[in-house]
Design a protein around this motif. Structure first.
Motif, PDB file in Angstrom:
ATOM      1  N   ARG A 272      31.803  23.675 -36.260  1.00 36.19           N
ATOM      2  CA  ARG A 272      30.544  23.197 -37.133  1.00 36.19           C
ATOM      3  C   ARG A 272      29.549  24.061 -36.897  1.00 36.19           C
ATOM      4  O   ARG A 272      28.648  24.466 -38.330  1.00 36.19           O
TER       5      ARG A 272
ATOM      6  N   TYR B 277      31.943   6.888 -32.235  1.00 30.78           N
ATOM      7  CA  TYR B 277      32.466   8.179 -32.457  1.00 30.78           C
ATOM      8  C   TYR B 277      33.177   8.616 -31.022  1.00 30.78           C
ATOM      9  O   TYR B 277      34.025   9.330 -30.989  1.00 30.78           O
TER      10      TYR B 277
ATOM     11  N   TYR C 133      37.473   9.487 -38.967  1.00 34.15           N
ATOM     12  CA  TYR C 133      36.530  10.561 -38.814  1.00 34.15           C
ATOM     13  C   TYR C 133      37.184  11.810 -38.240  1.00 34.15           C
ATOM     14  O   TYR C 133      38.074  11.521 -37.325  1.00 34.15           O
TER      15      TYR C 133
ATOM     16  N   LEU D  47      36.947  10.167 -31.591  1.00 34.56           N
ATOM     17  CA  LEU D  47      37.114  11.592 -31.182  1.00 34.56           C
ATOM     18  C   LEU D  47      37.982  11.905 -29.965  1.00 34.56           C
ATOM     19  O   LEU D  47      38.547  12.867 -29.503  1.00 34.56           O
TER      20      LEU D  47
ATOM     21  N   GLY E  33      36.391  21.195 -37.300  1.00 32.13           N
ATOM     22  CA  GLY E  33      37.105  20.251 -38.238  1.00 32.13           C
ATOM     23  C   GLY E  33      37.312  21.126 -39.490  1.00 32.13           C
ATOM     24  O   GLY E  33      36.854  22.242 -39.565  1.00 32.13           O
TER      25      GLY E  33
ATOM     26  N   SER F 274      30.916  15.747 -33.867  1.00 34.61           N
ATOM     27  CA  SER F 274      32.007  16.594 -34.749  1.00 34.61           C
ATOM     28  C   SER F 274      31.623  17.924 -34.260  1.00 34.61           C
ATOM     29  O   SER F 274      30.678  18.366 -34.927  1.00 34.61           O
TER      30      SER F 274
END
Length: 461
Positions: free
Chosen positions: A269, A425, A460, A429, A306, A303
């Motif tokens: 990210r 989340y 997600y 994850l 990805g 996150s």
């Protein structure tokens, strides 16, 4: 708008109008409790309380997570559907819409950016010079608890959502000021591209147009997630508006994506300014170089890696370059059928329509099933009678079935939407692909038992 849905749609619109803040937008919630709502300074409160009292109340519109923008687009669609209405309630909704659009325009900075949140107060343009993005030689390596609400914000695609809302307003009203806001917003994205060797975009910028801190775990960095959104948006704006400048910075950004993959189809990210090394953040406000060095809560609650839509954004750009704007525009906006085409289609349907009308009984009902349909294809199953179509689950998060009931239990006095989202989340994850498949299989069995036959699944990554 479906006529059966109109009463419910109007209720939602009236709730938005009643809860609209003086700053023009909305927070994450609208308080309707007669006592608790006095903590908020709404548009309806203007003139009913002193300036000193108003200053004490909450009055921050948020553009994070498409919050105020999606409310505006909802009201735009409703205003379109109720054009010409003389119902006073519709008039109140239109007043709220006009006010929200006026404030969204006012929230835009001179360089075309929008903040994450807006207090509705006028700004001195001299405090916000129009500059091109730069990477400072040195920058704070630890979170300084700076108020990031006023930063020029791409985080959570804030800039994109503001631009698309202005574009929707222009399409529906034809008012030039909304198109001008779209163009200013796109010009900001051109200014915000970082210089080589990191010609991509940051999550947010300070007034010097330097990448800046947001939350304690969101450091200044080149950011793949929001950059993919910019890549897609500038491509689409080129198709929409025909400005070739929107494509000019994209080959450099694509080259950066190609050399910054951490494995095929996977990006970090955040990439450290100057070095382009993947970095990670935590609630202690420090920068880390290994995911395993941050807390478990942040590892699972945010996150960090990805594909972030990068392959799709690059494919969209390459298709536009290959096919050309006119072809893509024609595909996006197909020509309506001509009068001759409509007449031909109507003629081909005439016999079937007349037959259907003739089958109605005296009360306007079809009360029987007429044999004589074409012979079904080989292998088709003939049913014993009429059936109802299955239900459609149009927005499914199957993984949330794994913690059903757990987030409804209040574990502390501070439990709120954010603590629920952290838990959500954390589950998303932590699930492996095999676990997700098992959870989804259980959910889909339950949906089938409830009459659902189709689902549109979101997960997600």
């Amino acid at each position: 708008v479906d006529r059966f849905a109109v009463p419910y749609v109007m209720c939602a619109a009236h709730a938005l109008a009643r809860g609209q803040l003086e700053s023009g937008g909305w927070d994450y919630l609208i308080e309707f409790d007669p006592v608790k709502r006095t903590a908020w300074y709404r548009r309806a409160d203007v003139g009913s309380c002193s300036a000193a009292e108003a200053a004490k109340r909450k009055n921050i519109s948020t553009f994070d997570d498409d919050n105020s923008q999606c409310a505006i687009r909802f009201l735009l669609a409703l205003a379109d559907a109720t054009k010409g209405s003389t119902d006073p309630r519709d008039g109140r909704v239109r007043i709220a819409l006009d006010y929200a659009l006026k404030k969204l325009l006012a929230a835009q900075y001179p360089n075309g950016a929008w903040p994450q949140r807006y207090d509705g107060q006028p700004r001195n343009a001299a405090d916000y010079p129009v500059l091109k993005a730069s990477i400072p030689a040195t920058y704070p390596r630890q979170y300084g608890k700076e108020n990031y609400f006023r930063h020029y914000t791409l985080n959570a695609n804030t800039q994109r959502d503001c631009i698309l809302t202005m574009l929707d307003a222009w399409h529906r009203t034809g008012r030039r000021e909304f198109l001008d806001a779209v163009k200013r917003g796109a010009d900001f994205l051109l200014l915000a591209q970082l210089p080589e060797p990191q010609p991509t975009w940051a999550q947010q910028y300070n007034v010097r147009m330097e990448p800046a801190w947001a939350r304690a775990f969101e450091p200044p960095a080149a950011c793949s997630n929001e950059s993919a959104g910019v890549l897609r948006l500038l491509t689409d704006l080129h198709v929409e508006l025909g400005d070739a400048r929107y494509l000019e910075p994209l080959p450099r950004a694509i080259a950066w994506f190609e050399r910054s993959e951490i494995s095929p189809g996977l990006w970090a990210r955040y990439y450290e300014l100057h070095t382009n090394k993947p970095i990670f953040g935590d609630r202690d406000g420090k920068i880390y170089y290994r995911l395993e060095d941050i807390s478990e809560e942040r590892r699972k609650g945010y996150s960090w890696r990805g594909d972030y839509g990068v392959p799709g954004a690059i494919a969209r750009y390459e298709e536009v370059k290959q096919r050309g704007r006119e072809v893509m525009l024609a595909r996006a906006k197909p020509k309506p059928p001509t009068a001759g085409q409509k007449a031909s289609r109507a003629k081909s349907m005439e016999a079937r329509v007349q037959s259907a009308i003739a089958a109605l009984d005296a009360q306007g009902r079809w009360a029987s099933i007429t044999p004589g349909i074409p012979k079904p294809e080989s292998g088709a199953t003939l049913l014993g009678g009429p059936i109802l179509p299955g239900l459609v689950n149009a927005h499914s998060h199957a993984f949330q079935r794994a913690f059903v009931g757990l987030a409804e239990r209040r574990e502390s006095a501070s439990d709120d939407f954010w603590s629920w989202r952290d838990r959500m989340y954390g589950v998303a994850l932590a699930l492996t692909p095999a676990q997700l498949q098992a959870v989804a299989a259980q959910l889909y069995l339950e949906l089938l038992c409830g009459g659902y036959t189709h689902t549109c699944e979101f997960h997600y990554l």
